[in-house]
Write a protein that holds these residues in place. Sequence first.
Motif, PDB file in Angstrom:
ATOM      1  N   MET A  38       0.834  -1.362  -0.095  1.00  0.00           N
ATOM      2  CA  MET A  38       0.008  -0.153   0.105  1.00  0.00           C
ATOM      3  C   MET A  38       1.012   1.271   0.040  1.00  0.00           C
ATOM      4  O   MET A  38       2.119   1.219   0.653  1.00  0.00           O
ATOM      5  CB  MET A  38      -0.944   0.054   1.302  1.00  0.00           C
ATOM      6  N   ARG A  39       0.453   2.202  -0.738  1.00  0.00           N
ATOM      7  CA  ARG A  39       1.189   3.467  -0.961  1.00  0.00           C
ATOM      8  C   ARG A  39       0.329   4.571  -0.500  1.00  0.00           C
ATOM      9  O   ARG A  39      -0.859   4.659  -1.073  1.00  0.00           O
ATOM     10  CB  ARG A  39       1.957   3.638  -2.164  1.00  0.00           C
ATOM     11  N   LEU A  40       0.891   5.723   0.345  1.00  0.00           N
ATOM     12  CA  LEU A  40      -0.026   6.862   0.471  1.00  0.00           C
ATOM     13  C   LEU A  40       0.236   7.895  -0.737  1.00  0.00           C
ATOM     14  O   LEU A  40       1.193   7.716  -1.215  1.00  0.00           O
ATOM     15  CB  LEU A  40       0.304   7.339   1.686  1.00  0.00           C
ATOM     16  N   THR A  41      -0.846   8.696  -0.948  1.00  0.00           N
ATOM     17  CA  THR A  41      -0.713   9.666  -2.075  1.00  0.00           C
ATOM     18  C   THR A  41       0.216  10.771  -1.577  1.00  0.00           C
ATOM     19  O   THR A  41       0.586  11.027  -0.291  1.00  0.00           O
ATOM     20  CB  THR A  41      -1.956  10.293  -2.444  1.00  0.00           C
ATOM     21  N   ASP A  42       0.889  11.620  -2.506  1.00  0.00           N
ATOM     22  CA  ASP A  42       1.521  12.593  -1.879  1.00  0.00           C
ATOM     23  C   ASP A  42       0.957  13.601  -1.095  1.00  0.00           C
ATOM     24  O   ASP A  42       1.515  14.086  -0.280  1.00  0.00           O
ATOM     25  CB  ASP A  42       2.255  13.437  -3.263  1.00  0.00           C
ATOM     26  N   HIS A  43      -0.210  13.709  -1.281  1.00  0.00           N
ATOM     27  CA  HIS A  43      -1.458  14.520  -0.717  1.00  0.00           C
ATOM     28  C   HIS A  43      -1.148  14.185   0.710  1.00  0.00           C
ATOM     29  O   HIS A  43      -1.258  15.074   1.553  1.00  0.00           O
ATOM     30  CB  HIS A  43      -2.806  14.457  -1.307  1.00  0.00           C
ATOM     31  N   THR A  44      -1.223  12.962   1.023  1.00  0.00           N
ATOM     32  CA  THR A  44      -1.153  12.476   2.615  1.00  0.00           C
ATOM     33  C   THR A  44       0.261  12.703   3.091  1.00  0.00           C
ATOM     34  O   THR A  44       0.352  13.041   4.277  1.00  0.00           O
ATOM     35  CB  THR A  44      -1.617  10.906   2.684  1.00  0.00           C
ATOM     36  N   ASP A  45       1.154  12.326   2.374  1.00  0.00           N
ATOM     37  CA  ASP A  45       2.267  12.348   2.771  1.00  0.00           C
ATOM     38  C   ASP A  45       2.874  13.786   3.010  1.00  0.00           C
ATOM     39  O   ASP A  45       3.287  14.132   4.016  1.00  0.00           O
ATOM     40  CB  ASP A  45       3.529  11.684   1.608  1.00  0.00           C
ATOM     41  N   TYR A  46       2.452  14.756   2.308  1.00  0.00           N
ATOM     42  CA  TYR A  46       2.790  16.190   2.490  1.00  0.00           C
ATOM     43  C   TYR A  46       1.881  16.480   3.617  1.00  0.00           C
ATOM     44  O   TYR A  46       2.493  17.641   4.411  1.00  0.00           O
ATOM     45  CB  TYR A  46       2.488  17.039   1.257  1.00  0.00           C
ATOM     46  N   SER A  47       0.690  16.235   3.902  1.00  0.00           N
ATOM     47  CA  SER A  47      -0.151  16.552   4.995  1.00  0.00           C
ATOM     48  C   SER A  47       0.596  16.087   6.199  1.00  0.00           C
ATOM     49  O   SER A  47       0.652  16.832   7.005  1.00  0.00           O
ATOM     50  CB  SER A  47      -1.520  15.929   4.910  1.00  0.00           C
ATOM     51  N   LEU A  48       1.370  14.786   6.253  1.00  0.00           N
ATOM     52  CA  LEU A  48       1.819  14.392   7.384  1.00  0.00           C
ATOM     53  C   LEU A  48       3.188  15.182   7.644  1.00  0.00           C
ATOM     54  O   LEU A  48       3.343  15.662   9.117  1.00  0.00           O
ATOM     55  CB  LEU A  48       2.236  12.871   7.296  1.00  0.00           C
ATOM     56  N   ARG A  49       3.649  15.700   6.656  1.00  0.00           N
ATOM     57  CA  ARG A  49       4.944  16.359   6.792  1.00  0.00           C
ATOM     58  C   ARG A  49       4.793  18.028   7.375  1.00  0.00           C
ATOM     59  O   ARG A  49       5.545  18.319   8.075  1.00  0.00           O
ATOM     60  CB  ARG A  49       5.782  16.629   5.550  1.00  0.00           C
ATOM     61  N   THR A  50       3.607  18.338   6.957  1.00  0.00           N
ATOM     62  CA  THR A  50       3.237  19.744   7.223  1.00  0.00           C
ATOM     63  C   THR A  50       2.723  19.639   8.809  1.00  0.00           C
ATOM     64  O   THR A  50       3.389  20.478   9.386  1.00  0.00           O
ATOM     65  CB  THR A  50       1.970  20.185   6.417  1.00  0.00           C
ATOM     66  N   LEU A  51       2.046  18.537   9.135  1.00  0.00           N
ATOM     67  CA  LEU A  51       1.577  18.599  10.503  1.00  0.00           C
ATOM     68  C   LEU A  51       3.045  18.461  11.434  1.00  0.00           C
ATOM     69  O   LEU A  51       3.081  18.840  12.471  1.00  0.00           O
ATOM     70  CB  LEU A  51       0.630  17.458  11.096  1.00  0.00           C
ATOM     71  N   ILE A  52       3.873  17.351  11.039  1.00  0.00           N
ATOM     72  CA  ILE A  52       5.448  17.440  11.744  1.00  0.00           C
ATOM     73  C   ILE A  52       6.035  18.729  11.852  1.00  0.00           C
ATOM     74  O   ILE A  52       6.282  19.164  12.834  1.00  0.00           O
ATOM     75  CB  ILE A  52       5.963  16.312  11.020  1.00  0.00           C
TER      76      ILE A  52
END
Length: 165
Positions: free
Chosen positions: A1-15
């Motif tokens: 399973m792979r997350l979309t860039d949208h979700t990846d960038y969301s998590l990075r932004t929150l971090i």
Amino acid sequence: MRLTDHTDYSLRTLIYVAVHPDELVHVQTVADAFDIPKNHLVKIVQKLGQLGYLHTVRGRSGGIRLGRAPERIGLGEVVRAMEPDFAMVECFHQGENACVITSACNLRGVLGEALRAYFAVLDGYTLADLVDKPGVLRRLLGDAVAAVIPVAEIKVKRRVTESSS
């Protein structure tokens, strides 16, 4: 399973925002830190704001900060909110499934079980678990481009829950 860039960038932004708790963070700063196109990140920040994960302040002296405490932002919750769907294979689509073996195949059940296990792990962690070393993260994010660590090298502490102790 792979997350979309949208979700990846969301998590990075929150971090990023979580390790700068006393600051209003500019979207451009986050974009620069992770080498993400600002226009794309603006849309992500807007959605994170609508969902209550971020508080956005408009204007010249505006920026973003967390909308709630990092301990109250579950990773599974964020991933579910940001991903478009989790239909891993055709047979997950009830109305559009044209697979001829669906009635006799166990793939949907097996993948469904795997997806539940995936979320069970994510649901055991919060944003606070990702930022338990804020000084190190801030130092790494101080450069224009964040350090990239191969997934295989990331070591994560397992949180102990009442049910597993």
